[in-house]
Design a protein around this motif. Structure first.
Motif, PDB file in Angstrom:
ATOM      1  N   PRO A 217       0.841  -1.333  -0.117  1.00  0.00           N
ATOM      2  CA  PRO A 217       0.055  -0.327   0.131  1.00  0.00           C
ATOM      3  C   PRO A 217       1.127   1.277  -0.123  1.00  0.00           C
ATOM      4  O   PRO A 217       2.184   1.226   0.058  1.00  0.00           O
ATOM      5  N   GLU A 218       0.319   2.150  -0.888  1.00  0.00           N
ATOM      6  CA  GLU A 218       0.705   3.600  -0.553  1.00  0.00           C
ATOM      7  C   GLU A 218       0.502   4.199   0.446  1.00  0.00           C
ATOM      8  O   GLU A 218      -0.721   4.159   0.776  1.00  0.00           O
ATOM      9  N   VAL A 219       1.877   5.057   0.983  1.00  0.00           N
ATOM     10  CA  VAL A 219       1.572   6.006   2.524  1.00  0.00           C
ATOM     11  C   VAL A 219       1.624   7.428   1.935  1.00  0.00           C
ATOM     12  O   VAL A 219       2.669   7.936   1.657  1.00  0.00           O
ATOM     13  N   SER A 220       0.905   8.286   2.546  1.00  0.00           N
ATOM     14  CA  SER A 220       1.462  10.125   2.344  1.00  0.00           C
ATOM     15  C   SER A 220       1.433  10.586   3.599  1.00  0.00           C
ATOM     16  O   SER A 220       0.424  10.286   4.288  1.00  0.00           O
ATOM     17  N   ILE A 221       2.313  11.116   4.166  1.00  0.00           N
ATOM     18  CA  ILE A 221       2.821  11.479   5.042  1.00  0.00           C
ATOM     19  C   ILE A 221       3.628  13.048   5.386  1.00  0.00           C
ATOM     20  O   ILE A 221       3.712  13.761   4.843  1.00  0.00           O
ATOM     21  N   ASP A 222       2.309  13.742   5.540  1.00  0.00           N
ATOM     22  CA  ASP A 222       2.059  14.928   5.994  1.00  0.00           C
ATOM     23  C   ASP A 222       2.520  16.002   6.616  1.00  0.00           C
ATOM     24  O   ASP A 222       2.477  14.968   7.890  1.00  0.00           O
ATOM     25  N   CYS A 223       3.783  16.621   6.639  1.00  0.00           N
ATOM     26  CA  CYS A 223       4.140  16.954   7.624  1.00  0.00           C
ATOM     27  C   CYS A 223       4.367  18.177   7.829  1.00  0.00           C
ATOM     28  O   CYS A 223       4.177  18.913   7.096  1.00  0.00           O
ATOM     29  N   LEU A 224       5.270  18.438   9.293  1.00  0.00           N
ATOM     30  CA  LEU A 224       5.591  20.264  10.147  1.00  0.00           C
ATOM     31  C   LEU A 224       5.863  20.491  11.026  1.00  0.00           C
ATOM     32  O   LEU A 224       6.071  19.896  11.582  1.00  0.00           O
ATOM     33  N   GLN A 225       7.445  20.867  10.610  1.00  0.00           N
ATOM     34  CA  GLN A 225       8.565  20.623  11.781  1.00  0.00           C
ATOM     35  C   GLN A 225       7.794  21.946  12.574  1.00  0.00           C
ATOM     36  O   GLN A 225       8.488  22.944  12.352  1.00  0.00           O
ATOM     37  N   THR A 226       8.366  21.972  13.672  1.00  0.00           N
ATOM     38  CA  THR A 226       8.102  23.182  14.625  1.00  0.00           C
ATOM     39  C   THR A 226       8.751  23.098  15.851  1.00  0.00           C
ATOM     40  O   THR A 226       9.922  22.721  15.205  1.00  0.00           O
ATOM     41  N   SER A 227       9.078  24.354  16.410  1.00  0.00           N
ATOM     42  CA  SER A 227      10.213  24.468  17.940  1.00  0.00           C
ATOM     43  C   SER A 227       9.838  23.416  18.329  1.00  0.00           C
ATOM     44  O   SER A 227      10.621  23.334  19.131  1.00  0.00           O
ATOM     45  N   ASN A 228       8.867  22.654  18.160  1.00  0.00           N
ATOM     46  CA  ASN A 228       8.758  21.890  19.991  1.00  0.00           C
ATOM     47  C   ASN A 228       8.480  20.834  19.506  1.00  0.00           C
ATOM     48  O   ASN A 228       9.683  19.404  20.214  1.00  0.00           O
ATOM     49  N   CYS A 229       8.052  19.992  18.291  1.00  0.00           N
ATOM     50  CA  CYS A 229       7.896  18.842  17.864  1.00  0.00           C
ATOM     51  C   CYS A 229       7.842  19.019  15.970  1.00  0.00           C
ATOM     52  O   CYS A 229       7.235  19.340  15.405  1.00  0.00           O
ATOM     53  N   LEU A 230       7.738  17.242  15.621  1.00  0.00           N
ATOM     54  CA  LEU A 230       7.225  17.433  14.357  1.00  0.00           C
ATOM     55  C   LEU A 230       5.529  16.414  14.300  1.00  0.00           C
ATOM     56  O   LEU A 230       5.429  15.242  15.141  1.00  0.00           O
ATOM     57  N   ILE A 231       5.258  17.070  14.011  1.00  0.00           N
ATOM     58  CA  ILE A 231       3.731  17.507  13.206  1.00  0.00           C
ATOM     59  C   ILE A 231       3.432  16.522  11.495  1.00  0.00           C
ATOM     60  O   ILE A 231       3.643  16.422  11.055  1.00  0.00           O
ATOM     61  N   ALA A 232       2.630  14.969  12.227  1.00  0.00           N
ATOM     62  CA  ALA A 232       3.099  14.272  10.947  1.00  0.00           C
ATOM     63  C   ALA A 232       1.759  13.888  11.167  1.00  0.00           C
ATOM     64  O   ALA A 232       1.751  12.680  12.679  1.00  0.00           O
ATOM     65  N   VAL A 233       0.901  13.405  10.096  1.00  0.00           N
ATOM     66  CA  VAL A 233      -0.028  12.494   9.868  1.00  0.00           C
ATOM     67  C   VAL A 233       0.072  11.887   8.901  1.00  0.00           C
ATOM     68  O   VAL A 233       0.220  12.123   7.645  1.00  0.00           O
ATOM     69  N   PRO A 234       0.025  10.791   9.055  1.00  0.00           N
ATOM     70  CA  PRO A 234       0.569   9.352   7.846  1.00  0.00           C
ATOM     71  C   PRO A 234      -1.417   8.828   7.257  1.00  0.00           C
ATOM     72  O   PRO A 234      -1.877   8.480   8.041  1.00  0.00           O
ATOM     73  N   ARG A 235      -1.413   9.363   5.874  1.00  0.00           N
ATOM     74  CA  ARG A 235      -2.497   8.814   5.652  1.00  0.00           C
ATOM     75  C   ARG A 235      -2.085   7.401   4.242  1.00  0.00           C
ATOM     76  O   ARG A 235      -1.295   7.694   3.183  1.00  0.00           O
ATOM     77  N   MET A 236      -2.141   6.801   4.185  1.00  0.00           N
ATOM     78  CA  MET A 236      -2.559   4.955   4.040  1.00  0.00           C
ATOM     79  C   MET A 236      -3.645   4.701   2.502  1.00  0.00           C
ATOM     80  O   MET A 236      -4.986   5.307   3.040  1.00  0.00           O
ATOM     81  N   LYS A 237      -3.239   5.028   1.400  1.00  0.00           N
ATOM     82  CA  LYS A 237      -3.823   5.143   0.326  1.00  0.00           C
ATOM     83  C   LYS A 237      -4.649   4.327  -0.317  1.00  0.00           C
ATOM     84  O   LYS A 237      -3.989   2.871  -0.801  1.00  0.00           O
ATOM     85  N   GLU A 238      -6.297   3.758  -0.151  1.00  0.00           N
ATOM     86  CA  GLU A 238      -6.745   2.443  -0.267  1.00  0.00           C
ATOM     87  C   GLU A 238      -8.040   2.341  -1.723  1.00  0.00           C
ATOM     88  O   GLU A 238      -9.006   2.919  -1.219  1.00  0.00           O
ATOM     89  N   GLY A 239      -7.671   3.273  -2.885  1.00  0.00           N
ATOM     90  CA  GLY A 239      -8.920   3.713  -3.662  1.00  0.00           C
ATOM     91  C   GLY A 239      -9.110   5.134  -3.527  1.00  0.00           C
ATOM     92  O   GLY A 239      -8.601   5.813  -3.168  1.00  0.00           O
ATOM     93  N   ARG A 240     -10.494   4.755  -3.110  1.00  0.00           N
ATOM     94  CA  ARG A 240     -10.910   5.985  -2.749  1.00  0.00           C
ATOM     95  C   ARG A 240     -11.529   6.173  -1.487  1.00  0.00           C
ATOM     96  O   ARG A 240     -11.707   7.509  -0.989  1.00  0.00           O
ATOM     97  N   VAL A 241     -10.807   5.395  -0.912  1.00  0.00           N
ATOM     98  CA  VAL A 241     -10.163   5.392   0.317  1.00  0.00           C
ATOM     99  C   VAL A 241      -8.878   6.273   1.543  1.00  0.00           C
ATOM    100  O   VAL A 241      -8.309   5.497   0.700  1.00  0.00           O
TER     101      VAL A 241
END
Length: 336
Positions: A217-241
């Motif tokens: 499966p393909e995964v897209s991880i949206d990221c933003l580095q802040t002064s305190n931590c890394l904000i990361a939200v992984p999304r696994m793509k399963e067709g329309r879901v």
């Protein structure tokens, strides 16, 4: 405060909508306006913008940067959020900053340029799994790379080292050479014979990556580095879901990348699982087209990134709902 987005994806409609909602709390004393541009007049996110203009096409680097600087001056832009020609903008960042314009782009041009080349990215990644690969420029080099990678159980794929999205991506599949291809649906598949004919039509071509086709499966991880931590939200793509998942292996991969490459601003990692291993495929040095989905777990990437850019910090880190959830989208008719 006037924020300009140049030639973004249609999903910028949701990015702007969500940012407007959160800016009421983030910038209570500022009037925030969004200015949008696109080469296409019938661009859906124009409906979310306070002002919208059509961009010129066919400009070279010097012409486009000149147009952008003029646009910022004419329309009193405070914050520029580029997608089109981001590497050019990063290269000329000082020209924008000298005019008092804050730009949501990687400040280190050399890093920006390297990460926008998949082959250079692979060459500089040290602590993350990357797929076996060859970079070729001639038909003969391609044929050798293909022979080295192809096995009875392993298909091969190609894509340009530079390029956005899956425009040049093809999976080499010889079932596409006969009439049966009408039943299979070609999609992004192409026969080996057709690839050779295409590549052999020129003496040399731009850097082309030849890789094994990873079947997980393909995964897209949206990221933003802040002064305190890394904000990361992984999304696994399963067709329309899309499955939002905070799987430890994915978060660890994102943390390792963030330590090795100090990126200012939002970015996106494209990952694919293969035989239980998450491989890094490429890096998008911007918010991805699907980053608005992270809003469902409490992360508004555009609003947070602009707050950090303008104020130097994020006043309140998001309370991320770290639970797995499945998300889909329904097409909604909108009158332009």
């Amino acid at each position: 405060m006037r924020i300009w987005l140049n030639h973004w994806f249609s999903t910028a409609y949701r990015l702007i909508e969500n940012a407007k909602r959160d800016f009421i709390e983030i910038f209570p004393d500022k009037r925030v306006e969004f200015i949008g541009t696109n080469a296409k007049e019938d661009c859906v996110y124009r409906l979310m913008c306070n002002e919208f203009y059509v961009e010129p096409e066919g400009l070279n680097e010097e012409q486009y940067i000149g147009w952008c600087l003029g646009f910022c001056t004419t329309h009193k832009i405070d914050v520029f959020v580029p997608r089109r020609n981001m590497v050019w903008v990063s290269k000329h960042l000082k020209e924008f900053e000298d005019r008092g314009i804050k730009v949501l782009v990687i400040r280190d041009y050399e890093l920006m340029n390297m990460l926008n080349d998949k082959y250079l990215t692979y060459s500089n990644v040290k602590n993350l799994p990357i797929p076996e690969h060859f970079c070729v420029n001639t038909l003969e080099e391609f044929e050798k790379a293909y022979a080295d990678l192809k096995t009875p159980s392993n298909r091969v794929c190609i894509k340009y080292a530079r390029g956005e999205g899956a425009t040049s991506f093809r999976v080499i599949d010889d079932r596409m050479s006969g009439i049966e291809s009408l039943e299979l649906g070609s999609g992004a598949k192409i026969s080996y014979k057709d690839v050779c004919e295409m590549l052999g039509s020129v003496d040399r071509f731009d850097d082309l990556l030849v890789l094994p086709y990873l079947i997980g499966p393909e995964v897209s991880i949206d990221c933003l580095q802040t002064s305190n931590c890394l904000i990361a939200v992984p999304r696994m793509k399963e067709g329309r879901v899309t499955k939002i998942t905070f799987e430890p292996d994915l978060l660890m991969l994102a943390e390792k990348f963030a330590r090795d490459f100090k990126i200012e601003g939002p970015y996106n990692l494209q990952i694919r699982w293969h035989n239980g291993i998450p491989y890094l495929l490429e890096v998008n040095t911007r918010m991805s087209g699907g980053s608005h989905i992270a809003d469902k777990v409490g992360v508004n990437f555009l609003a947070l990134a602009i707050e950090q850019l303008v104020n130097g910090k994020i006043s309140k880190l998001p309370d991320i709902k770290q639970v797995d959830m499945k998300v889909t989208q329904i097409e909604t008719p909108i009158v332009l």
